[in-house]
Design a protein around this motif. Sequence first.
Motif, PDB file in Angstrom:
ATOM      1  N   ILE A  75       4.025 -12.440  -1.158  1.00 50.42           N
ATOM      2  CA  ILE A  75       4.066 -11.368  -0.143  1.00 50.42           C
ATOM      3  C   ILE A  75       3.952  -9.886  -0.966  1.00 50.42           C
ATOM      4  O   ILE A  75       3.266  -9.318  -0.308  1.00 50.42           O
ATOM      5  N   THR A  76       4.784  -9.686  -1.793  1.00 49.30           N
ATOM      6  CA  THR A  76       4.708  -8.493  -2.502  1.00 49.30           C
ATOM      7  C   THR A  76       3.267  -8.002  -3.233  1.00 49.30           C
ATOM      8  O   THR A  76       2.964  -6.964  -3.097  1.00 49.30           O
ATOM      9  N   LEU A  77       3.073  -8.978  -4.138  1.00 50.76           N
ATOM     10  CA  LEU A  77       1.842  -8.635  -5.153  1.00 50.76           C
ATOM     11  C   LEU A  77       0.571  -8.889  -4.213  1.00 50.76           C
ATOM     12  O   LEU A  77      -0.173  -8.081  -4.102  1.00 50.76           O
ATOM     13  N   GLY A  99       1.077  -0.435  -0.504  1.00 49.47           N
ATOM     14  CA  GLY A  99       1.854   0.172  -1.624  1.00 49.47           C
ATOM     15  C   GLY A  99       3.269  -0.134  -1.704  1.00 49.47           C
ATOM     16  O   GLY A  99       3.675  -0.437  -2.872  1.00 49.47           O
ATOM     17  N   LEU A 100       3.696  -0.110  -0.544  1.00 45.18           N
ATOM     18  CA  LEU A 100       5.303  -0.471  -0.663  1.00 45.18           C
ATOM     19  C   LEU A 100       5.552  -1.941  -1.182  1.00 45.18           C
ATOM     20  O   LEU A 100       6.511  -2.203  -1.886  1.00 45.18           O
ATOM     21  N   VAL A 122       6.785  -4.794  -8.468  1.00 46.01           N
ATOM     22  CA  VAL A 122       7.136  -4.151  -9.641  1.00 46.01           C
ATOM     23  C   VAL A 122       8.653  -3.990 -10.036  1.00 46.01           C
ATOM     24  O   VAL A 122       8.976  -4.467 -11.046  1.00 46.01           O
ATOM     25  N   SER A 123       9.459  -3.625  -8.897  1.00 50.24           N
ATOM     26  CA  SER A 123      10.780  -3.389  -8.905  1.00 50.24           C
ATOM     27  C   SER A 123      11.578  -4.765  -9.313  1.00 50.24           C
ATOM     28  O   SER A 123      12.481  -4.707 -10.202  1.00 50.24           O
ATOM     29  N   THR A 163      10.314  -7.681 -10.646  1.00 50.60           N
ATOM     30  CA  THR A 163       9.910  -7.724 -12.050  1.00 50.60           C
ATOM     31  C   THR A 163      10.603  -7.272 -13.069  1.00 50.60           C
ATOM     32  O   THR A 163      11.128  -8.015 -13.985  1.00 50.60           O
ATOM     33  N   CYS A 164      10.979  -5.982 -13.012  1.00 49.16           N
ATOM     34  CA  CYS A 164      11.584  -5.140 -13.872  1.00 49.16           C
ATOM     35  C   CYS A 164      12.949  -5.792 -13.656  1.00 49.16           C
ATOM     36  O   CYS A 164      13.665  -5.775 -14.872  1.00 49.16           O
ATOM     37  N   LEU A 165      13.516  -5.927 -12.533  1.00 52.10           N
ATOM     38  CA  LEU A 165      15.045  -6.583 -12.374  1.00 52.10           C
ATOM     39  C   LEU A 165      15.119  -7.870 -13.334  1.00 52.10           C
ATOM     40  O   LEU A 165      16.051  -7.804 -14.035  1.00 52.10           O
ATOM     41  N   LEU A 166      13.957  -8.510 -13.071  1.00 48.40           N
ATOM     42  CA  LEU A 166      14.318  -9.885 -14.047  1.00 48.40           C
ATOM     43  C   LEU A 166      13.990  -9.630 -15.594  1.00 48.40           C
ATOM     44  O   LEU A 166      14.849 -10.331 -16.323  1.00 48.40           O
TER      45      LEU A 166
END
Length: 322
Positions: free
Chosen positions: A81-83, A304-305, A311-312, A314-317
Motif C-alpha cells: 500500500i505505502t511503497l 507522496g503521503l 519511509v516513516s 521503515t525508520c521506526l523498525l
Amino acid sequence: MLLATLAIIAGFVLLIWSAERFVEGAAVSAHYAGMPPLLIGMLVVGFGTSLPEILVSTMAAFDGNSALALGNALGSNIVNITLILGVTALIAPIAVHSTIVRTELPILLAITLVIGVMLWNFTISFYEALLLIAGFLLLIGWTVWRGMRTKEDILAIEMDAELTQQTLSLKKAIMWLVIGLALLVVSSRILVWGAVEIAQQLGVSDLIIGLTIVALGTSLPELAASIIAARKGEHDIAVGNVVGSNIFNSLAVIGIAGAIEPIRDITEEVFWRDWMVMLAVTVLLLLVSMRFGKTREINRAEGGLLFICYVSYTCLLIYAAR
C-alpha cells in the motif's frame, strides 16, 4: 555473512524473474483455456504476484521460523500500500474505476480487522489458521461467481487488452508456467536461508527481518507489475494487484504458515505497531480511493503521503532493531 548476503541477493533476483515468468505463463495459459479476462486479472495475476510471499512464508514455517512468516505477511501488506501504490501514483496518478476493486477494498479492511482480533492474544492457533484458509477458499469461490456474472468491467477490459498483446504460444506458456513455479520454490528456499542466517548473526529477530528485507523483496513483483500497468494507463490492474495481493497475504500466507506451525509468542509490538500500521494504511487506501461511495483518483500528493508512510514505518523498525 557474505554467503548469506549473496544468497538473499540471488534469491531476490531469481524470485522476481521466476514470478514474472510464472504469471505470464499462467495468464496466457488461462486465456487459451477460455478463462474470462476479469478472472485472469483478479485470480491468476493477483495470486501469482503473491506466490513469493506464500512460498517464502511456507518455507519459513517448515523451518520453525513462523515469526518470519508473520512478519513477511504483515510487512508485505504495508509495503504494497505505502511503497508500491505510493511510487506508482507519483509516476502517474491512479484512477480507480473497477466495481470489483471497490468491492474488494471493504473486504480487505474487514479481513485486516479479523487478523487484529486473532493477534489480540499474541497467538495464531492452528484452528485460527484453518479459519483463514477457509475464508481464502470462500473468497476465491465468491470471486469466481461474481466475475462470471460481471460482463463489463474496467479491469476486465484492461486485462483483455493486455492479453491480446501476448505472443506466446500455448506450449511456451505452459513451459514458463512450470519453470517459473519450480524456480519460485528454489529461490524462496535460498532467500529464507539467507535471511535467517543474517538475522542470527546480527542478533535481529526473525520478525524484523520478515517485516523489512523479506517483505520488500517479495513485494517487488507487485511493484514492477503496478508501475508497468500505471504507465500503460491500466490503472485498475495496478490497484487490483495490491488489493488482491493483500487479501491473499492476510488469508493464505498467514493461514498456511499457521497451519504448518502455529504462530506463538507474538510480541506486543506486532499488534500495537505492525498490525496498527497495517490497519491505518488500509483505511487510508480506502479513503484516497473512494469519496462518498464514488471512485476517484489517487493523485501524486496522496501518492507522496503513502510513500512518506513507508519511509516513516521503515525508520521506526530500524530504530526498534537497535
